[in-house]
Every structure is written in C-alpha cells, then in structure tokens.
Write a protein that holds these residues in place. Sequence first.
Motif, PDB file in Angstrom:
ATOM      1  N   VAL A 110       0.918  -1.104  -0.181  1.00 11.16           N
ATOM      2  CA  VAL A 110      -0.046  -0.008   0.073  1.00 11.16           C
ATOM      3  C   VAL A 110       0.919   1.202   0.154  1.00 11.16           C
ATOM      4  N   MET A 111       0.765   2.265  -0.950  1.00 11.45           N
ATOM      5  CA  MET A 111       1.403   3.366  -1.081  1.00 11.45           C
ATOM      6  C   MET A 111       0.839   4.432  -0.181  1.00 11.45           C
ATOM      7  N   SER A 112       1.359   4.909   0.736  1.00 12.05           N
ATOM      8  CA  SER A 112       0.757   5.854   1.574  1.00 12.05           C
ATOM      9  C   SER A 112       1.117   7.292   1.248  1.00 12.05           C
ATOM     10  N   VAL A 113       1.923   7.517  -0.045  1.00 14.50           N
ATOM     11  CA  VAL A 113       2.194   8.845  -0.612  1.00 14.50           C
ATOM     12  C   VAL A 113       2.146   8.514  -2.058  1.00 14.50           C
ATOM     13  N   GLU A 114       2.067   9.708  -2.809  1.00 10.46           N
ATOM     14  CA  GLU A 114       2.232   9.342  -4.550  1.00 10.46           C
ATOM     15  C   GLU A 114       3.497   9.034  -4.608  1.00 10.46           C
ATOM     16  N   PRO A 115       3.733   8.031  -5.258  1.00 10.96           N
ATOM     17  CA  PRO A 115       5.113   7.620  -5.629  1.00 10.96           C
ATOM     18  C   PRO A 115       5.980   8.432  -6.322  1.00 10.96           C
ATOM     19  N   GLY A 116       7.305   8.333  -5.905  1.00 14.67           N
ATOM     20  CA  GLY A 116       8.186   9.160  -6.896  1.00 14.67           C
ATOM     21  C   GLY A 116       9.394  10.093  -5.988  1.00 14.67           C
ATOM     22  N   PHE A 117       8.787  10.269  -4.755  1.00 15.00           N
ATOM     23  CA  PHE A 117       9.624  11.046  -3.714  1.00 15.00           C
ATOM     24  C   PHE A 117       9.774  10.420  -2.504  1.00 15.00           C
ATOM     25  N   ALA A 118      10.935  10.640  -1.707  1.00 16.37           N
ATOM     26  CA  ALA A 118      11.025  10.353  -0.211  1.00 16.37           C
ATOM     27  C   ALA A 118      10.391  11.911   0.349  1.00 16.37           C
ATOM     28  N   GLY A 119      10.071  11.734   1.487  1.00 15.53           N
ATOM     29  CA  GLY A 119      10.021  12.961   2.325  1.00 15.53           C
ATOM     30  C   GLY A 119       8.564  13.627   2.312  1.00 15.53           C
ATOM     31  N   GLN A 120       7.622  12.847   1.853  1.00 18.35           N
ATOM     32  CA  GLN A 120       6.329  13.450   1.746  1.00 18.35           C
ATOM     33  C   GLN A 120       5.348  12.922   3.057  1.00 18.35           C
ATOM     34  N   PRO A 121       4.363  13.892   3.471  1.00 16.19           N
ATOM     35  CA  PRO A 121       3.557  13.417   4.345  1.00 16.19           C
ATOM     36  C   PRO A 121       2.466  12.240   4.159  1.00 16.19           C
ATOM     37  N   PHE A 122       2.797  11.384   5.177  1.00 16.06           N
ATOM     38  CA  PHE A 122       1.724  10.117   5.064  1.00 16.06           C
ATOM     39  C   PHE A 122       0.408  10.316   4.925  1.00 16.06           C
ATOM     40  N   MET A 123      -0.312   9.519   4.071  1.00 20.28           N
ATOM     41  CA  MET A 123      -1.863   9.824   3.735  1.00 20.28           C
ATOM     42  C   MET A 123      -2.719   8.951   4.538  1.00 20.28           C
ATOM     43  N   PRO A 124      -3.331   9.513   5.491  1.00 25.31           N
ATOM     44  CA  PRO A 124      -3.975   8.744   6.263  1.00 25.31           C
ATOM     45  C   PRO A 124      -5.107   7.814   5.779  1.00 25.31           C
ATOM     46  N   ASP A 125      -5.671   8.126   4.568  1.00 26.21           N
ATOM     47  CA  ASP A 125      -6.372   7.133   3.781  1.00 26.21           C
ATOM     48  C   ASP A 125      -6.013   5.830   3.598  1.00 26.21           C
ATOM     49  N   SER A 126      -4.730   5.733   3.662  1.00 29.98           N
ATOM     50  CA  SER A 126      -4.248   4.596   3.507  1.00 29.98           C
ATOM     51  C   SER A 126      -4.583   3.412   4.455  1.00 29.98           C
ATOM     52  N   LEU A 127      -5.005   3.788   5.718  1.00 27.91           N
ATOM     53  CA  LEU A 127      -5.235   2.934   6.697  1.00 27.91           C
ATOM     54  C   LEU A 127      -6.460   2.226   6.490  1.00 27.91           C
ATOM     55  N   ALA A 128      -7.346   2.777   5.655  1.00 28.16           N
ATOM     56  CA  ALA A 128      -8.589   2.116   5.379  1.00 28.16           C
ATOM     57  C   ALA A 128      -8.515   1.122   4.520  1.00 28.16           C
ATOM     58  N   LYS A 129      -7.528   1.285   3.496  1.00 30.60           N
ATOM     59  CA  LYS A 129      -6.817   0.336   2.588  1.00 30.60           C
ATOM     60  C   LYS A 129      -6.538  -1.055   3.152  1.00 30.60           C
ATOM     61  N   ILE A 130      -5.555  -0.825   4.330  1.00 32.50           N
ATOM     62  CA  ILE A 130      -4.996  -1.880   4.950  1.00 32.50           C
ATOM     63  C   ILE A 130      -6.282  -2.738   5.574  1.00 32.50           C
ATOM     64  N   ASP A 131      -7.162  -2.115   6.272  1.00 24.08           N
ATOM     65  CA  ASP A 131      -8.316  -2.704   6.654  1.00 24.08           C
ATOM     66  C   ASP A 131      -9.095  -3.643   5.909  1.00 24.08           C
ATOM     67  N   GLU A 132      -9.315  -3.013   4.467  1.00 22.02           N
ATOM     68  CA  GLU A 132      -9.941  -3.752   3.510  1.00 22.02           C
ATOM     69  C   GLU A 132      -9.294  -4.799   3.128  1.00 22.02           C
ATOM     70  N   LEU A 133      -7.877  -4.867   3.171  1.00 21.65           N
ATOM     71  CA  LEU A 133      -7.050  -6.001   2.701  1.00 21.65           C
ATOM     72  C   LEU A 133      -7.151  -7.036   3.737  1.00 21.65           C
ATOM     73  N   VAL A 134      -6.982  -6.396   5.121  1.00 24.61           N
ATOM     74  CA  VAL A 134      -6.895  -7.521   6.120  1.00 24.61           C
ATOM     75  C   VAL A 134      -8.329  -8.345   6.056  1.00 24.61           C
ATOM     76  N   ALA A 135      -9.465  -7.672   5.702  1.00 27.01           N
ATOM     77  CA  ALA A 135     -10.682  -8.261   5.631  1.00 27.01           C
ATOM     78  C   ALA A 135     -10.917  -8.936   4.516  1.00 27.01           C
ATOM     79  N   PHE A 136     -10.303  -8.818   3.301  1.00 25.51           N
ATOM     80  CA  PHE A 136     -10.420  -9.583   2.288  1.00 25.51           C
ATOM     81  C   PHE A 136      -9.496 -10.891   2.359  1.00 25.51           C
ATOM     82  N   ARG A 137      -8.427 -10.591   3.296  1.00 25.85           N
ATOM     83  CA  ARG A 137      -7.627 -11.744   3.267  1.00 25.85           C
ATOM     84  C   ARG A 137      -8.128 -12.738   4.312  1.00 25.85           C
ATOM     85  N   ALA A 138      -8.708 -12.287   5.171  1.00 21.58           N
ATOM     86  CA  ALA A 138      -9.413 -13.509   6.210  1.00 21.58           C
ATOM     87  C   ALA A 138     -10.779 -14.044   5.461  1.00 21.58           C
TER      88      ALA A 138
END
Length: 218
Positions: A136-164
């Motif tokens: 899960v990319m939590s920044v737009e890919p291309g550069f280091a040093g960008q701020p974390f995008m909190p929406d990515s947490l929901a993506k992790i949740d969806e993946l955890v649910a799908f995996r189970a």
Amino acid sequence: MPVTLYPSLMGADLLNLEREINTLNPHVTGYHIDIMDNHFVPNIAFGFDTVHAVARITTKQLWIHAMVDNPTSTIDQLQLPANTVYSFHIESNFMKKDIIKKLTGKNWLPSIAIKPKTDVTQLFDLLDASIYQVLVMSVEPGFAGQPFMPDSLAKIDELVAFRAKHKLNFMIGIDGGINAAIIAQVAQHGAQQITAASAIFSNPDRVAALNDLEKGIA
Ligand code: DX5
Ligand code: ZN
C-alpha cells in the motif's frame, strides 16, 4: 503479528551508500530499493548496476519497488538472489499474471503495489496464494519525504478483511511517510512490512532512528 522494518535506500547519503549499508546491516532484515524510470513517476532512482552493487555488499533481503512503465523488462535486467521481494504496480499496463509467473520462476516473492488514488478492489482478482505481499502506497510514488496519507489505513483494513474472508496469507506492506509518530497506528491496522526513508536517514544517528521506529512496533 511480527512487523518488519526495511530502510528505503532512496533517503540514504548516496555518495556514501556502502557506509550507510554497513551501519544498518547488523540491525535490519533487508532493504527497500526504489527503481524509477522518470515516466511512470517523475523521478529516476537506482539503476540496475547500483542495485547489483548493493547486492554484492549485503546478504540481507532486497525488496525492489519497481515504479516503471515496464515491470517485466526490469525483472529481466536484474540478477538477484532467491527470496528477493519484487513490488510491481497494479497501475502498469502489463499482464499481471505473466509478471507473477516470471517472478515465481525466479524464486522471487511477488508483491503488488497500489497507488493512493487506486481503488483497492482492483487488486482482488489477482490475490491468490501466489502473491507474497500487497504494498500500500501511503504517498504518491516518486519522492521520499512526503507526508503520510491517512486514507491508506482504510486500505489496509480492507486488505485484512479480504485476506481473512478468502483464507489467504499475503503480507501487507506500506511505503511512504512513515515516521515514529505514525508507525504504531499503521502496524495496529495490520501492516507487517514497513519501509521508511526520511525517518531513518534524516537523523544523523541512523541506528537511533531505527530504534525510535522499532519502539512503535515492538
Ligand atoms: C516513494 C518511494 C518510497 C520512499 C519513501 O515513491 O517508493 O520508498 O523512499 O520515503 P519516505 O519514507 O521518506 O516517505
Ligand atoms: Zn518504495
């Protein structure tokens, strides 16, 4: 669930890369290495020769993150050990099943990366027992040093649910904007393989920075 941290070499002092790796080697499982073609993303990173040079000085696991238009030819150009993780993007226009076959044929570990704006459901058709990791990319890919995008947490949740739901075992990785303040939350949501560049390499004491991050996942 154990959580593993991989320094992303993009943030390293590139003219002293060997020194960086020697400092980190006793403390890490492996390294995340970004490959960028200045087309899939607007930046260039780590050419094949540099990746091979890294592989010559460490036996730690390598985790390649291919931000390139053609993730297939990139595989052909790399000679790396078995158990190398290779993340290719779901957004690239190549036959994903062929890429996965190529990777398993080399005994590499297939990982599918997803950009922040891509819907996680686009991955679902591809997720079967042959997939080692979703990144899960939590920044737009291309550069280091960008701020974390909190929406990515929901993506992790969806993946955890799908995996189970589908009784799968893929790992969940996260890349972008991870620092000591956010790492615990990311791990609690279910990220198991975490990479960080700036949070490690912006601290003159790399090992202290690693320890600060590790505290969040202990
Ligand atoms: C971004 C790269 C990342 C980057 C992370 O496109 O894929 O691996 O190096 O850098 P930080 O941890 O600084 O966001
Ligand atoms: Zn990366």
